[in-house]
Scaffold this motif. Structure first.
Motif, PDB file in Angstrom:
ATOM      1  N   GLN A   1       0.844  -1.196   0.000  1.00  0.00           N
ATOM      2  CA  GLN A   1       0.000   0.000   0.000  1.00  0.00           C
ATOM      3  C   GLN A   1       0.877   1.243   0.000  1.00  0.00           C
ATOM      4  O   GLN A   1       1.993   1.219   0.525  1.00  0.00           O
ATOM      5  CB  GLN A   1      -0.914   0.024   1.229  1.00  0.00           C
TER       6      GLN A   1
ATOM      7  N   LYS B   1      -1.413   8.715   0.425  1.00  0.00           N
ATOM      8  CA  LYS B   1      -2.629   8.552  -0.363  1.00  0.00           C
ATOM      9  C   LYS B   1      -3.680   9.533   0.147  1.00  0.00           C
ATOM     10  O   LYS B   1      -3.698   9.883   1.334  1.00  0.00           O
ATOM     11  CB  LYS B   1      -3.145   7.119  -0.275  1.00  0.00           C
TER      12      LYS B   1
ATOM     13  N   ASP C   1      -7.917  10.548  -0.142  1.00  0.00           N
ATOM     14  CA  ASP C   1      -9.289  10.346  -0.596  1.00  0.00           C
ATOM     15  C   ASP C   1      -9.933  11.721  -0.684  1.00  0.00           C
ATOM     16  O   ASP C   1     -10.279  12.333   0.341  1.00  0.00           O
ATOM     17  CB  ASP C   1     -10.060   9.455   0.384  1.00  0.00           C
TER      18      ASP C   1
ATOM     19  N   ARG D   1     -12.762  14.298  -1.178  1.00  0.00           N
ATOM     20  CA  ARG D   1     -14.207  14.289  -0.989  1.00  0.00           C
ATOM     21  C   ARG D   1     -14.787  15.682  -1.203  1.00  0.00           C
ATOM     22  O   ARG D   1     -14.071  16.689  -1.084  1.00  0.00           O
ATOM     23  CB  ARG D   1     -14.576  13.774   0.404  1.00  0.00           C
TER      24      ARG D   1
ATOM     25  N   ASN E   1      -8.359   7.297 -14.365  1.00  0.00           N
ATOM     26  CA  ASN E   1      -7.554   6.333 -13.600  1.00  0.00           C
ATOM     27  C   ASN E   1      -6.208   6.104 -14.274  1.00  0.00           C
ATOM     28  O   ASN E   1      -6.141   5.892 -15.488  1.00  0.00           O
ATOM     29  CB  ASN E   1      -8.292   5.002 -13.482  1.00  0.00           C
TER      30      ASN E   1
ATOM     31  N   SER F   1      -5.655   6.868  -8.682  1.00  0.00           N
ATOM     32  CA  SER F   1      -5.865   5.430  -8.522  1.00  0.00           C
ATOM     33  C   SER F   1      -7.318   5.029  -8.717  1.00  0.00           C
ATOM     34  O   SER F   1      -7.604   3.891  -9.084  1.00  0.00           O
ATOM     35  CB  SER F   1      -5.398   4.977  -7.135  1.00  0.00           C
ATOM     36  N   GLU F   2      -8.245   5.960  -8.473  1.00  0.00           N
ATOM     37  CA  GLU F   2      -9.662   5.605  -8.615  1.00  0.00           C
ATOM     38  C   GLU F   2     -10.496   6.866  -8.806  1.00  0.00           C
ATOM     39  O   GLU F   2     -10.394   7.819  -8.023  1.00  0.00           O
ATOM     40  CB  GLU F   2     -10.131   4.833  -7.379  1.00  0.00           C
ATOM     41  N   ARG F   3     -11.310   6.868  -9.840  1.00  0.00           N
ATOM     42  CA  ARG F   3     -12.244   7.964 -10.086  1.00  0.00           C
ATOM     43  C   ARG F   3     -13.632   7.517  -9.663  1.00  0.00           C
ATOM     44  O   ARG F   3     -14.120   6.476 -10.090  1.00  0.00           O
ATOM     45  CB  ARG F   3     -12.249   8.337 -11.564  1.00  0.00           C
ATOM     46  N   LYS F   4     -14.291   8.344  -8.824  1.00  0.00           N
ATOM     47  CA  LYS F   4     -15.553   7.943  -8.226  1.00  0.00           C
ATOM     48  C   LYS F   4     -16.767   8.626  -8.840  1.00  0.00           C
ATOM     49  O   LYS F   4     -17.901   8.178  -8.609  1.00  0.00           O
ATOM     50  CB  LYS F   4     -15.526   8.254  -6.717  1.00  0.00           C
TER      51      LYS F   4
ATOM     52  N   GLU G   1     -17.149  10.801  -1.872  1.00  0.00           N
ATOM     53  CA  GLU G   1     -15.806  10.559  -2.396  1.00  0.00           C
ATOM     54  C   GLU G   1     -15.772  10.863  -3.889  1.00  0.00           C
ATOM     55  O   GLU G   1     -16.594  10.352  -4.663  1.00  0.00           O
ATOM     56  CB  GLU G   1     -15.398   9.110  -2.139  1.00  0.00           C
TER      57      GLU G   1
ATOM     58  N   LYS H   1      -9.386   9.295  -5.823  1.00  0.00           N
ATOM     59  CA  LYS H   1      -8.275   8.876  -4.969  1.00  0.00           C
ATOM     60  C   LYS H   1      -6.961   9.118  -5.691  1.00  0.00           C
ATOM     61  O   LYS H   1      -6.837   8.791  -6.873  1.00  0.00           O
ATOM     62  CB  LYS H   1      -8.386   7.391  -4.610  1.00  0.00           C
TER      63      LYS H   1
ATOM     64  N   ILE I   1      -2.691   8.549  -5.210  1.00  0.00           N
ATOM     65  CA  ILE I   1      -1.640   7.892  -4.438  1.00  0.00           C
ATOM     66  C   ILE I   1      -0.274   8.325  -4.969  1.00  0.00           C
ATOM     67  O   ILE I   1      -0.153   8.763  -6.116  1.00  0.00           O
ATOM     68  CB  ILE I   1      -1.755   6.358  -4.507  1.00  0.00           C
TER      69      ILE I   1
END
Length: 413
Positions: A81, A85, A87, A89, A103, A205-208, A220, A223, A225
């Motif tokens: 990990q 990182k 998150d 919001r 991403n 790392s992640e699109r919400k 959220e 993300k 990282i």
């Protein structure tokens, strides 16, 4: 006349008989030559078969069994990990207008990632700015009035009560101005919150969310990282935690990276075990030049708490058949299939501990073929100095190819 005719017939008969004998002798000679050739070929084939049944190997094809260091220590499992990182919001309720990064895209600190609808917040900012401007004017007017009455009071032209009333109005106007400026600052902060930016250099790392979504407070959005801050967040069995010390080396492998090996050192050992699994979390900082670039992958390895000397054998020299393991030992000019009992596998090199079956100083075939047979004779040869072996090609395979070529030439002849 009759006599001459008889003489001619006798001569012709003699010639026919001679020719018949010559043909018969020629056929006999040809049959003898054919039989001799077949016998010679049969002898040659028998000799070639006997020659090919012997295994010809070079010193490079042999592996010497000897003692080497075997690292020992508790097994560690977990996942890699990132230490850094974020998150990201939503800090206000608004509609998502734009999503500028996907991403896996690289971002720099301050890059715009998501833009929210700022129409209502912009109107509130304009209103707050106008209110602040009006409050500033009221304060200036009250300040001037207070200063005039203060001058007149010094000359006795106004009462003390009038001066105090002017001072109160001045103070109230000042308070209103401060409150109006605070609302302007708050409106600007709300405007800034409609633009979500990267907090540091890294990777999405992640699109919400997508354009058109309604973002509520706390939803959220994305993300981010830092791939250069990877670390192993592992778990160790509670009965082995007393062997773990800060600074110990760790060797582990990861799913998705095949046989690639990663290294690290223990940086922290938690003082409390997980109440469900009864395992203790161990934090490992990665070292070495090669580091994983993907987070969340399963990792398994071993903490090098100690090292012992024992017999080891390479994985390539083993023949695995279910739960059984064998090796081809070279002894007294022949090969023998020996059953082995293996122990621990060294996570650093992949070698196996030999508990029984061989002894220190024994020679085995480094990369055995499936065509070997128990008791097959062995001829040790030197690798040709002029032949450059390609990677993955052993001297034994090169000699076998040369022997096959020579046999083919003999057959052609």
């Amino acid at each position: 006349m009759l006599r001459q005719t008889l003489i001619v017939i006798a001569l012709a008969s003699t010639l026919v008989t001679a020719c018949s004998k010559n043909d018969k002798n020629g056929k006999d000679d040809a049959a003898k030559a054919s039989a001799s050739a077949k016998a010679s070929a049969s002898s040659s084939n028998s000799s070639g078969t006997a020659e090919q049944s012997r295994l010809r190997i070079s010193p490079e094809d042999m592996l010497l069994i000897q003692n080497s260091a075997l690292s020992s220590g508790p097994v560690i499992t977990g996942s890699v990990q990132p230490e850094r990182k974020a998150d990201l919001r939503a800090e206000l309720s608004a509609v998502v207008l734009q999503v500028l990064k996907e991403n896996g895209e690289v971002v720099k600190r301050g890059d715009l990632l998501v833009r929210l609808d700022d129409t209502s917040i912009r109107d509130s900012q304009h209103s707050a700015e106008e209110a602040a401007r009006a409050s500033a004017q009221s304060f200036d007017q009250a300040e001037r009035q207070f200063q005039r009455l203060k001058t007149l009071r010094a000359s006795g032209m106004v009462s003390t009560q009038s001066l105090e009333d002017a001072e109160i109005r001045r103070n109230n106007a000042q308070s209103d101005l401060v409150a109006a400026k605070a609302k302007v600052v708050q409106a600007k902060q709300q405007m800034q919150r409609t633009e979500v930016r990267a907090p540091f250099d890294g990777i999405v790392s992640e699109r919400k969310v997508s354009a058109g979504d309604t973002a509520q407070i706390g939803k959220e959005l994305m993300k981010v990282i830092d791939p250069t801050s990877m670390r192993l967040e592992g778990l160790v069995s509670a009965d082995k935690v007393n062997e773990v010390k800060i600074g110990q080396a760790v060797i582990f492998h990861m799913n998705g990276y095949g046989d690639q090996e990663f290294s690290g050192i223990v940086k922290r050992v938690d003082t409390a075990a997980n109440p469900t699994t009864r395992q203790v979390e161990v934090l490992v900082a990665l070292t070495g030049e090669t580091q994983p670039r993907v987070s969340g992958l399963y990792a398994e390895g071993r903490i090098e708490a100690g090292s012992t000397q024992t017999m080891m054998i390479q994985r390539s020299a083993l023949v695995l058949d279910g739960d059984k393991a064998y090796a081809w030992q070279i002894k007294d000019g022949a090969i023998k299939k020996v059953s082995l009992i293996l122990g621990t596998r060294d996570p650093r090199h992949g070698d196996y501990e030999i508990r029984s079956g061989l002894a220190v100083g024994d020679n085995v075939i480094r990369s055995p073929l499936s065509t070997l047979s128990d008791g097959q004779k062995v001829d040790l040869i030197a690798a040709p100095a002029s032949v450059e072996l390609k990677p993955g090609v052993t001297a034994a395979s090169t000699v076998a190819a040369s022997a096959a070529t020579a046999s083919a030439k003999v057959t052609e002849k």
